[in-house]
Design an enzyme around this catalytic site. Structure first.
Site, PDB file in Angstrom:
ATOM      1  N   ASN A 236       0.791  -1.233   0.000  1.00  0.00           N
ATOM      2  CA  ASN A 236       0.000   0.000   0.000  1.00  0.00           C
ATOM      3  C   ASN A 236       0.826   1.287   0.000  1.00  0.00           C
ATOM      4  O   ASN A 236       0.400   2.300   0.533  1.00  0.00           O
ATOM      5  CB  ASN A 236      -0.984   0.008   1.175  1.00  0.00           C
ATOM      6  CG  ASN A 236      -1.921  -1.165   1.122  1.00  0.00           C
ATOM      7  OD1 ASN A 236      -2.403  -1.534   0.070  1.00  0.00           O
ATOM      8  ND2 ASN A 236      -2.158  -1.780   2.264  1.00  0.00           N
TER       9      ASN A 236
ATOM     10  N   GLY B 293       2.008   2.617  -2.962  1.00  0.00           N
ATOM     11  CA  GLY B 293       1.864   3.284  -4.252  1.00  0.00           C
ATOM     12  C   GLY B 293       2.867   2.833  -5.299  1.00  0.00           C
ATOM     13  O   GLY B 293       3.137   3.558  -6.259  1.00  0.00           O
ATOM     14  N   LYS B 294       3.412   1.629  -5.135  1.00  0.00           N
ATOM     15  CA  LYS B 294       4.375   1.112  -6.110  1.00  0.00           C
ATOM     16  C   LYS B 294       3.761   1.025  -7.499  1.00  0.00           C
ATOM     17  O   LYS B 294       4.361   1.448  -8.485  1.00  0.00           O
ATOM     18  CB  LYS B 294       4.882  -0.276  -5.682  1.00  0.00           C
ATOM     19  CG  LYS B 294       5.676  -0.294  -4.405  1.00  0.00           C
ATOM     20  CD  LYS B 294       6.089  -1.692  -3.998  1.00  0.00           C
ATOM     21  CE  LYS B 294       4.954  -2.634  -3.734  1.00  0.00           C
ATOM     22  NZ  LYS B 294       4.080  -2.270  -2.610  1.00  0.00           N
TER      23      LYS B 294
ATOM     24  N   GLU C 136       5.558  -6.388  -9.568  1.00  0.00           N
ATOM     25  CA  GLU C 136       5.644  -7.607  -8.740  1.00  0.00           C
ATOM     26  C   GLU C 136       7.024  -8.260  -8.872  1.00  0.00           C
ATOM     27  O   GLU C 136       7.162  -9.480  -8.981  1.00  0.00           O
ATOM     28  CB  GLU C 136       4.538  -8.604  -9.105  1.00  0.00           C
ATOM     29  CG  GLU C 136       3.131  -8.059  -8.987  1.00  0.00           C
ATOM     30  CD  GLU C 136       2.665  -7.779  -7.563  1.00  0.00           C
ATOM     31  OE1 GLU C 136       3.401  -8.078  -6.609  1.00  0.00           O
ATOM     32  OE2 GLU C 136       1.542  -7.260  -7.420  1.00  0.00           O
TER      33      GLU C 136
ATOM     34  N   GLN D   6       9.297  -8.916  -6.871  1.00  0.00           N
ATOM     35  CA  GLN D   6       9.710  -9.883  -5.842  1.00  0.00           C
ATOM     36  C   GLN D   6       9.554 -11.310  -6.347  1.00  0.00           C
ATOM     37  O   GLN D   6      10.200 -12.221  -5.840  1.00  0.00           O
ATOM     38  CB  GLN D   6       8.937  -9.676  -4.535  1.00  0.00           C
ATOM     39  CG  GLN D   6       7.476 -10.050  -4.572  1.00  0.00           C
ATOM     40  CD  GLN D   6       6.561  -8.913  -5.016  1.00  0.00           C
ATOM     41  OE1 GLN D   6       7.038  -7.876  -5.467  1.00  0.00           O
ATOM     42  NE2 GLN D   6       5.263  -9.109  -4.875  1.00  0.00           N
TER      43      GLN D   6
ATOM     44  N   CYS E 121       0.117   3.234  13.184  1.00  0.00           N
ATOM     45  CA  CYS E 121       0.567   3.957  14.378  1.00  0.00           C
ATOM     46  C   CYS E 121       1.240   5.280  14.015  1.00  0.00           C
ATOM     47  O   CYS E 121       1.560   6.071  14.894  1.00  0.00           O
ATOM     48  CB  CYS E 121       1.514   3.094  15.209  1.00  0.00           C
ATOM     49  SG  CYS E 121       3.179   2.951  14.503  1.00  0.00           S
TER      50      CYS E 121
END
Length: 184
Positions: free
Chosen positions: A12, A14-15, A84, A86, A143
């Protein structure tokens, strides 16, 4: 001189929208790009690069069997963009690195650095080693701290800590977290 880029982030960040913006910028200048995405990711259909904010583009797919030395042999483009990343194999990253430096055409890879257990993907580890440029795309944990890790969640929002490394899913399956929240 062309370079192999690895733009990585937690979920999440923004790649995908960043990749699509790069493609748009090249094309707006009259240049062609080659868009590639993993055949594993079929959430929006096979060969579709789709961002959370609604941007979509068709792309060619690659799998672990793709030989980039052959696939890119006669490509006439200004840039190759890989989503993608990875999911690339170590050998595919080596092929891309060699191709960039022999053809003088940049390759920009976008992907995750690590999985939901905090372990590296083989393709990401190879990119962190061989990429000429590394760029972290920043995002925030709930957080408020910088998110660098990913956690997998079930349908009730509970953290999942066991399972296969590859499980294709979006916001309903993963959440980005800082290291402190990762270890809670």
């Amino acid at each position: 001189m062309a370079r192999l880029w690895f733009r990585y982030a937690a979920m999440n960040a923004g790649k995908t929208s960043s990749l699509l913006q790069v493609a748009h910028n090249y094309e707006e200048n009259g240049e062609q790009v080659l868009l590639l995405t993993s055949a594993l990711d079929d959430r929006d259909g096979q060969g579709v690069i789709s961002s959370r904010i609604g941007l979509k583009r068709d792309a060619e797919t690659y799998s672990t069997r793709t030989d980039f030395s052959e696939r890119l042999k006669d490509v006439d483009v200004a840039c190759v963009l890989i989503e993608e990343a990875q999911f690339l194999t170590v050998e595919q990253v080596r092929q891309l690195h060699r191709w960039v430096h022999t053809k003088n055409i940049p390759v920009m890879c976008f992907g995750l650095r690590s999985d939901f257990k905090g372990e590296s993907f083989p393709g990401a580890a190879a990119l962190l080693t061989l990429a000429d440029n590394l760029e972290e795309i920043r995002t925030a944990c709930r957080c408020g701290k910088k998110a660098t890790m990913n956690i997998r969640i079930d349908e009730n929002g509970n953290r999942v800590q066991e399972g296969q490394q590859v499980f294709i899913g979006g916001n309903s399956s993963y959440r980005q977290v800082c290291a402190r929240c990762f270890y809670k």
